[in-house]
Motif scaffolding. Structure first.
Motif, PDB file in Angstrom:
ATOM      1  N   LEU A 118      29.902  50.446  62.092  1.00  0.00           N
ATOM      2  CA  LEU A 118      28.953  51.219  62.208  1.00  0.00           C
ATOM      3  C   LEU A 118      27.493  50.787  62.220  1.00  0.00           C
ATOM      4  CD1 LEU A 118      28.413  54.375  62.467  1.00  0.00           C
ATOM      5  CD2 LEU A 118      28.433  54.378  59.664  1.00  0.00           C
ATOM      6  N   SER A 148      31.882  56.872  61.225  1.00  0.00           N
ATOM      7  CA  SER A 148      31.185  57.520  59.960  1.00  0.00           C
ATOM      8  C   SER A 148      32.283  58.129  59.122  1.00  0.00           C
ATOM      9  CB  SER A 148      30.013  58.339  60.248  1.00  0.00           C
ATOM     10  OG  SER A 148      30.450  59.658  60.818  1.00  0.00           O
ATOM     11  N   GLU A 200      34.616  48.253  54.024  1.00  0.00           N
ATOM     12  CA  GLU A 200      33.650  47.509  54.291  1.00  0.00           C
ATOM     13  C   GLU A 200      33.386  47.195  55.828  1.00  0.00           C
ATOM     14  OE1 GLU A 200      33.089  45.626  50.028  1.00  0.00           O
ATOM     15  OE2 GLU A 200      34.119  44.488  51.567  1.00  0.00           O
ATOM     16  N   ASN A 220      32.287  42.345  54.164  1.00  0.00           N
ATOM     17  CA  ASN A 220      33.518  42.784  55.192  1.00  0.00           C
ATOM     18  C   ASN A 220      35.004  42.608  54.744  1.00  0.00           C
ATOM     19  OD1 ASN A 220      30.830  43.848  56.727  1.00  0.00           O
ATOM     20  ND2 ASN A 220      30.903  41.924  57.582  1.00  0.00           N
ATOM     21  N   THR A 222      32.291  50.238  58.089  1.00  0.00           N
ATOM     22  CA  THR A 222      30.777  50.211  57.771  1.00  0.00           C
ATOM     23  C   THR A 222      30.057  49.223  58.617  1.00  0.00           C
ATOM     24  OG1 THR A 222      31.307  51.068  55.640  1.00  0.00           O
ATOM     25  CG2 THR A 222      29.044  50.540  55.889  1.00  0.00           C
ATOM     26  N   THR A 278      33.227  56.337  56.140  1.00  0.00           N
ATOM     27  CA  THR A 278      32.279  55.975  55.388  1.00  0.00           C
ATOM     28  C   THR A 278      31.657  56.947  54.745  1.00  0.00           C
ATOM     29  OG1 THR A 278      30.577  56.017  56.931  1.00  0.00           O
ATOM     30  CG2 THR A 278      31.993  54.090  57.186  1.00  0.00           C
ATOM     31  N   LYS A 279      30.264  56.474  53.984  1.00  0.00           N
ATOM     32  CA  LYS A 279      29.716  57.584  53.178  1.00  0.00           C
ATOM     33  C   LYS A 279      28.340  57.850  53.882  1.00  0.00           C
ATOM     34  CE  LYS A 279      26.985  53.867  50.735  1.00  0.00           C
ATOM     35  NZ  LYS A 279      26.565  53.011  49.767  1.00  0.00           N
ATOM     36  N   TYR A 280      28.276  57.492  55.040  1.00  0.00           N
ATOM     37  CA  TYR A 280      27.051  57.764  55.892  1.00  0.00           C
ATOM     38  C   TYR A 280      27.368  59.033  56.830  1.00  0.00           C
ATOM     39  CZ  TYR A 280      25.685  53.074  54.230  1.00  0.00           C
ATOM     40  OH  TYR A 280      25.429  52.038  53.435  1.00  0.00           O
TER      41      TYR A 280
END
Length: 471
Positions: free
Chosen positions: A378, A403, A372, A367, A375, A406-408
């Motif tokens: 999240l 989100s 990071e 982190n 994320t 992030t990539k999510y």
């Protein structure tokens, strides 16, 4: 034009029990929202103006999917009249035919007996927003709703401002912020239904921007403001450990760009190996957050306040059940051999499990960079919502904004299917008044499916593909 008409219908010509119209309008708005972001993603100004216009449609509307705002108005007017809202339930006045605020009977009827019978649990900055409504519209329910709505809209555009700046610094497309700002879920639940997650999110994103810019003292103060709107950011506090203790001087996120702020070689945060200075800053960060929260709560302090507030917060773990997932499975298992009051048992265990999970990703997951860290936030909050007893639709707003960085994308999908939670009480007028678990099951099958794909399957496939390339 179609969006304008749909939002007008949603704001002024929809009742919560008109399920077909509710679902149809929401699906149409979500489809059009997705296409708007796709088509106009390179025109930030156009997306910004559209976001404002859609919110402006709701200005004169009374919330039609939630009755919580009646309690907001009550609390604000109580403070204006000199009462401490944490020391009195609404029912304690109404049962004695006492009317301490204007339109007391209308507010009491609107909020419902369940809300009226409990002490308020809204933190002080949230109460300050209610006070503004009490000061500027102390005798009008619609006027109070307008004042609160303007505050929430302002917060959304503050989120847009700082969110866009943070995205640009992280080399993430700036239009990503509109997956939050232009999302009909956000417009309807926050602007429309007057939920103050939007104000909490504004302070949270501002705090993350300040932290990334090296201004960690101010970041701590603003994070405390976020907690003082809604308590949920408290769950993030342990996750800052690696940011202060293990982060490199030059972040790998920005190796290819000119250093700036806290990414300079003369990083004001801490030298690479100076553990003592890092520890001092970490403790200082937590101390500032804690002290600021205490100062904000201080005007309401009394021994009764502590007892009442703890009692009310405890209700969310051991009394209320709505739109849960893993909890409902655990409840059914408990019923099979105990058969009664499972929430009293599971509700005590769940917070412990959540705390353990947060500590695990605090110390055993990377982190160190801002992406990071976000994320981790999240994932921690997702775990909490997956295991808790109550997930109201507007709770998903925090997942959605996190989100964006992030990539999510599973929170975006959840913001679409969360409308199904309003169908959970489709049996309300029937003999069986329980939630429709088939509807809830459909919602979570979709959410968990996307979550597992993104977090585990997609990641594993990427690793396999990478190994093949090396070979």
């Amino acid at each position: 034009m179609a969006c304008l008409l749909f939002y007008l219908s949603f704001a002024y010509n929809l009742t919560r029990t008109d399920y077909t119209k509710l679902i149809t309008l929401y699906m149409a708005l979500f489809f059009l929202f997705y296409k708007l972001v796709q088509i106009l993603k390179h025109n930030i100004w156009a997306l910004t103006w559209i976001s404002f216009v859609f919110r402006a449609i709701f200005i004169l509307a009374i919330p039609n999917l939630s009755q919580d705002f009646y309690r907001f108005i009550w609390d604000g007017r109580m403070i204006v009249e000199g009462f401490n809202p944490y020391l009195h339930t609404v029912e304690s006045f109404m049962s004695k035919d006492q009317f301490p605020v204007a339109q007391a009977q209308e507010l009491y009827t609107g909020m419902g007996l369940l809300n009226a019978s409990h002490y308020t649990n809204y933190p002080p900055i949230n109460q300050l927003c209610f006070v503004f409504a009490g000061l500027f519209a102390g005798k009008s329910i619609l006027g109070s709703a307008i004042v609160m709505r303007l505050l929430i809209i302002s917060a959304d555009f503050g989120t847009l401002y700082f969110g866009k700046k943070l995205l640009k610094k992280l080399h993430i497309p700036a239009y990503n912020i509109f997956w939050y700002v232009l999302n009909p879920f956000i417009i309807i639940e926050l602007t429309g239904n007057l939920h103050f997650e939007g104000v909490m999110i504004f302070f949270l994103i501002w705090s993350l921007y300040l932290l990334y810019s090296g201004k960690w003292q101010w970041a701590a103060i603003v994070l405390a403001l976020s907690v003082s709107v809604k308590l949920i950011p408290l769950i993030f506090l342990p996750l800052f450990f690696q940011w202060f203790m293990k982060r490199d001087v030059i972040s790998t996120e920005r190796r290819d760009e000119k250093p700036y702020d806290d990414e300079q070689v003369t990083n004001p945060l801490a030298p690479r190996n100076d553990v003592l200075k890092r520890m001092i800053r970490l403790i200082g960060f937590y101390a500032i957050v804690l002290i600021t929260i205490i100062v904000l709560f201080a005007p309401f302090y009394s021994s009764e306040f502590i007892n009442n507030y703890a009692q009310t917060v405890g209700l969310w773990f051991q009394n209320f059940e709505f739109n849960a997932s893993i909890y409902y499975v655990a409840r059914e298992i408990g019923y099979s051999f105990r058969g009664y009051n499972e929430i009293a048992i599971i509700g005590k265990v769940t917070p412990i499990i959540v705390i353990l999970f947060v500590l695990i990703i605090t110390f055993f997951r990377k982190n160190k960079t801002i992406i990071e860290l976000i994320t981790a936030m999240l994932l921690a909050l997702s775990f909490y919502y997956f295991t808790t007893t109550t997930v109201h639709p507007w709770y998903v707003a925090t997942l959605l904004i996190l989100s964006v960085f992030t990539k999510y994308k599973f929170p975006l999908i959840w913001s679409f299917v969360i409308i199904l939670s309003y169908l959970a009480y489709i049996n309300l007028n029937k003999a069986d008044k329980s939630e429709n678990l088939w509807v809830i099951g459909l919602e979570y099958i979709i959410v968990y499916g996307v979550f597992l794909w993104e977090v585990f399957i997609k990641k594993e496939q990427a690793q396999i593909s990478s190994k093949r390339c090396i070979l």
